[in-house]
Design a protein around this motif. Sequence first.
Motif, PDB file in Angstrom:
ATOM      1  N   ILE A 177      13.491  -1.446  -5.981  1.00  0.00           N
ATOM      2  CA  ILE A 177      12.891  -0.153  -5.948  1.00  0.00           C
ATOM      3  C   ILE A 177      13.695   0.806  -4.869  1.00  0.00           C
ATOM      4  N   GLU A 225      10.154   4.761  -2.000  1.00  0.00           N
ATOM      5  CA  GLU A 225       8.887   4.092  -2.656  1.00  0.00           C
ATOM      6  C   GLU A 225       8.457   2.766  -1.417  1.00  0.00           C
ATOM      7  N   GLN A 261       1.853  -0.944  -5.097  1.00  0.00           N
ATOM      8  CA  GLN A 261       2.318  -0.878  -3.779  1.00  0.00           C
ATOM      9  C   GLN A 261       2.130  -2.298  -2.900  1.00  0.00           C
ATOM     10  N   TRP A 305       4.706  -4.643  -4.431  1.00  0.00           N
ATOM     11  CA  TRP A 305       6.017  -4.498  -3.870  1.00  0.00           C
ATOM     12  C   TRP A 305       6.092  -5.205  -2.452  1.00  0.00           C
ATOM     13  N   LYS A 355       6.865   4.378   1.565  1.00  0.00           N
ATOM     14  CA  LYS A 355       5.386   4.970   0.892  1.00  0.00           C
ATOM     15  C   LYS A 355       4.439   3.963   1.085  1.00  0.00           C
TER      16      LYS A 355
END
Length: 162
Positions: free
Chosen positions: A130, A134, A151, A154, A137
């Motif tokens: 990714i 991102e 999120q 990830w 964030k």
Amino acid sequence: MSSGGYSGVTYGNQLSLENQEAEVTAKKNEAEVQERIQFLKNELPKTSPIHIPENATIKDQQKRGYQQVKYEWTSKDGYKYLSRWHTHTPGAPNYSQNTWVVERKKPGIGYGKTPRGPVEEVMVGKNIWIKKSEWKKAIAARKSGNATKQQKEWLDNGHWKV
């Protein structure tokens, strides 16, 4: 009593007890350093989720509240890789002990027939990458308590257990 030379008691190259202890301590410290270097070169890379080549540069760091070791190299396809091992970082979830984070970068091409922007990515699964923006964030969202399910996945998947 002074060491070496003429001390008034004896003449010669004798070491004081303090000097002998310092010499023993120095040899012990040197052996520990060599052992650490061998561990960082030969053992820790075996636990990385991505192959670390022998020519990778190694940076052993003591950060504020955690330890970190960085391995960096450039691949044949032009990516600069960073495989970073760290102990639990302050404020991170308790399960994030001794994990790897893998990143890669490739500079952009601003001209020619195939221009493209720079690439900065984090590996969040086997061959799944990714954008680093991102990733950042997701870290900020987790810290503020507002992370989405995606999120959280990830961040969980991007911290590879040793």
